[in-house]
Design an enzyme around this catalytic site. Sequence first.
Site, PDB file in Angstrom:
ATOM      1  N   ASN A 340       0.811  -1.223   0.000  1.00  0.00           N
ATOM      2  CA  ASN A 340       0.000   0.000   0.000  1.00  0.00           C
ATOM      3  C   ASN A 340       0.845   1.275   0.000  1.00  0.00           C
ATOM      4  O   ASN A 340       0.591   2.188   0.806  1.00  0.00           O
ATOM      5  CB  ASN A 340      -0.982  -0.014   1.181  1.00  0.00           C
ATOM      6  CG  ASN A 340      -1.987  -1.144   1.069  1.00  0.00           C
ATOM      7  OD1 ASN A 340      -2.349  -1.559  -0.036  1.00  0.00           O
ATOM      8  ND2 ASN A 340      -2.419  -1.669   2.201  1.00  0.00           N
ATOM      9  N   PRO A 363      -6.827   0.581  -4.156  1.00  0.00           N
ATOM     10  CA  PRO A 363      -7.549   1.635  -4.896  1.00  0.00           C
ATOM     11  C   PRO A 363      -8.195   2.677  -4.007  1.00  0.00           C
ATOM     12  O   PRO A 363      -8.426   3.824  -4.443  1.00  0.00           O
ATOM     13  CB  PRO A 363      -8.598   0.842  -5.690  1.00  0.00           C
ATOM     14  CG  PRO A 363      -7.980  -0.502  -5.871  1.00  0.00           C
ATOM     15  CD  PRO A 363      -7.224  -0.754  -4.584  1.00  0.00           C
ATOM     16  N   SER A 364      -8.476   2.308  -2.741  1.00  0.00           N
ATOM     17  CA  SER A 364      -9.062   3.310  -1.846  1.00  0.00           C
ATOM     18  C   SER A 364      -8.089   4.455  -1.605  1.00  0.00           C
ATOM     19  O   SER A 364      -8.519   5.599  -1.369  1.00  0.00           O
ATOM     20  CB  SER A 364      -9.460   2.664  -0.520  1.00  0.00           C
ATOM     21  OG  SER A 364      -8.314   2.142   0.149  1.00  0.00           O
ATOM     22  N   THR A 448      -3.864  -7.632   2.799  1.00  0.00           N
ATOM     23  CA  THR A 448      -2.837  -7.590   1.756  1.00  0.00           C
ATOM     24  C   THR A 448      -1.552  -8.239   2.236  1.00  0.00           C
ATOM     25  O   THR A 448      -0.851  -8.902   1.462  1.00  0.00           O
ATOM     26  CB  THR A 448      -2.564  -6.129   1.350  1.00  0.00           C
ATOM     27  OG1 THR A 448      -3.791  -5.522   0.944  1.00  0.00           O
ATOM     28  CG2 THR A 448      -1.565  -6.055   0.212  1.00  0.00           C
ATOM     29  N   GLY A 449      -1.248  -8.083   3.531  1.00  0.00           N
ATOM     30  CA  GLY A 449      -0.025  -8.668   4.066  1.00  0.00           C
ATOM     31  C   GLY A 449      -0.005 -10.178   3.961  1.00  0.00           C
ATOM     32  O   GLY A 449       1.015 -10.782   3.586  1.00  0.00           O
ATOM     33  N   HIS A 495     -11.017  -7.537   8.514  1.00  0.00           N
ATOM     34  CA  HIS A 495      -9.937  -8.540   8.523  1.00  0.00           C
ATOM     35  C   HIS A 495      -9.936  -9.247   9.871  1.00  0.00           C
ATOM     36  O   HIS A 495     -10.420  -8.719  10.868  1.00  0.00           O
ATOM     37  CB  HIS A 495      -8.566  -7.875   8.313  1.00  0.00           C
ATOM     38  CG  HIS A 495      -8.440  -7.172   7.001  1.00  0.00           C
ATOM     39  ND1 HIS A 495      -8.730  -7.763   5.802  1.00  0.00           N
ATOM     40  CD2 HIS A 495      -8.043  -5.902   6.706  1.00  0.00           C
ATOM     41  CE1 HIS A 495      -8.515  -6.908   4.815  1.00  0.00           C
ATOM     42  NE2 HIS A 495      -8.104  -5.766   5.340  1.00  0.00           N
TER      43      HIS A 495
END
Length: 522
Positions: A340, A363-364, A448-449, A495
């Site tokens: 990110n 995208p945010s 994402t991690g 998450h």
Amino acid sequence: MELSSAPQPSGDPARWRQRQRRLQRPEPAAARSASGRTGGELGESSSASGAPSFGGPWLGGEEGARTQLLFSPRQDCAGWAQGAQSVRALAARCCRPSPPPLNTGGVRGYGRGGGGGGSGGSSELGVRPGCALLSLLSSLLLLLLLRLLWCPTDAPARSRLLVDESEEDPQGTSPALRMLRSPAPPVPRTTNSTYLDEKSLQLTEKCKNLQSDLNSLFNRTKRQKEDDYLQIITDIQNCPWKRQAEEYENFRAKLTSCCDAIQNFVVSQNNTPVGTNMSYEVESKRTIPIGENIFHMLPASQPFVEYPYNQCAVVGNGGILNNSLCGAEIDKFDFVFRCNIPPINGNVSKDVGSKTNLVTINPSIINQKYQNLKKKAEFVQDIATYGDAFLLLPAFSYRANTGPSLKVYHTLRESKARQKVLFFHPKYLKQLGLFWRTKGVDAYRLSTGLMIASIAVEMCENVKLYGFWPFSKTVENTPISHHYYDNKLPKRGFHKMPKEYSQFLHLHMKGIIKLQFGKCET
């Protein structure tokens, strides 16, 4: 012994013959029993046995053999003590006053009286020749015995006393005496490792039990507490880490069988031909047709030509990185993943490094920070800090992500930027989510991690994670921010960070990946 063989002294022959007859008379039994063998008997015994005499005819036979043995090299200190006692006993027997023979003549040195003979006069002890020498020798052996008192009676002293007799001594000192003068060899001190061994065994047993402790925490129905995790992490830090090649290969084989990141995690012309109706990852009922315009944005095949990479670092954005001084260590890796587009310039580089080979973009962030790329120049300038890294976007996870992601591609192409844009393949992300669901991570969507760490395991031989820390404080109870650059918390329930982190801890304890828990060694 014949009388005629003795030379006749000058003087009165009658007196000499009378003396010889008296000498031949047998000694009284009481005298013999009190005195033992006489010097003559010793001499005769020596001559009869053929044993070599020592110091003349007064020492021979059994005593001579014993004395000769006494001066041969002994094998232990007890032998020296026994030899010294033998010499003292022999000296006492040899040096006692011998019965004076009758003397009627004037033979000098025999009998009573002095001068030219006579029957009167003072009494004189008859001391045998060499008796003084034997007494001196006995004293010397006693001194040597005292010198040898340090010798243990149960250990052979041959290694310390025996030397090569043929070796020349430049100073003329006997080899045995040289060895006696030399200090005793140091006794090796044995290290008592029992306590250390027990401590190591206890630590090993404790480290094995951590897996079950973590499983118990992971399977709790109630919400887990931070302190419970921090206690387990503290124990894990005390356990030695070692890469387990077999565990690594088994886990990577399972990932490959499920998802095959090398071929599938990036949308390419090879795995997505023109005309494909691609389903979105989350909104799976929705599809997007792959036309010529999108197809030409895709790489021909997977772009990682140097696969597999040896050493890879996956750098998260946790506040644990602040003041960690891990930057130099991170920059030494062959391939560095980041998440990110985090800041890497300025003072933070000492903690997070600056090398980047692949960085993801949510995208945010494009919508919020760069106002859907209305701040195009600012975006291009920020992206330039990552050099020629790949930019990875989830363009096909949601329909809302597609527009901003395609805009990033066009913006960077227009500005002739060095970075290349890649898109996550939605099918790969869906399969990866199912894989981790079987491990207990039942999140709405993976972080994402966790996605990038899974890719790294397939792409690399060794993986180390930095900045993965979903807690509000360190193990030392020091408060930290959520990210190393801000303290914005993620959406609640989106998450499953504790459960994801539990999986990282499991992989760490199995030797598959390595977690950096705090500061790096400089």
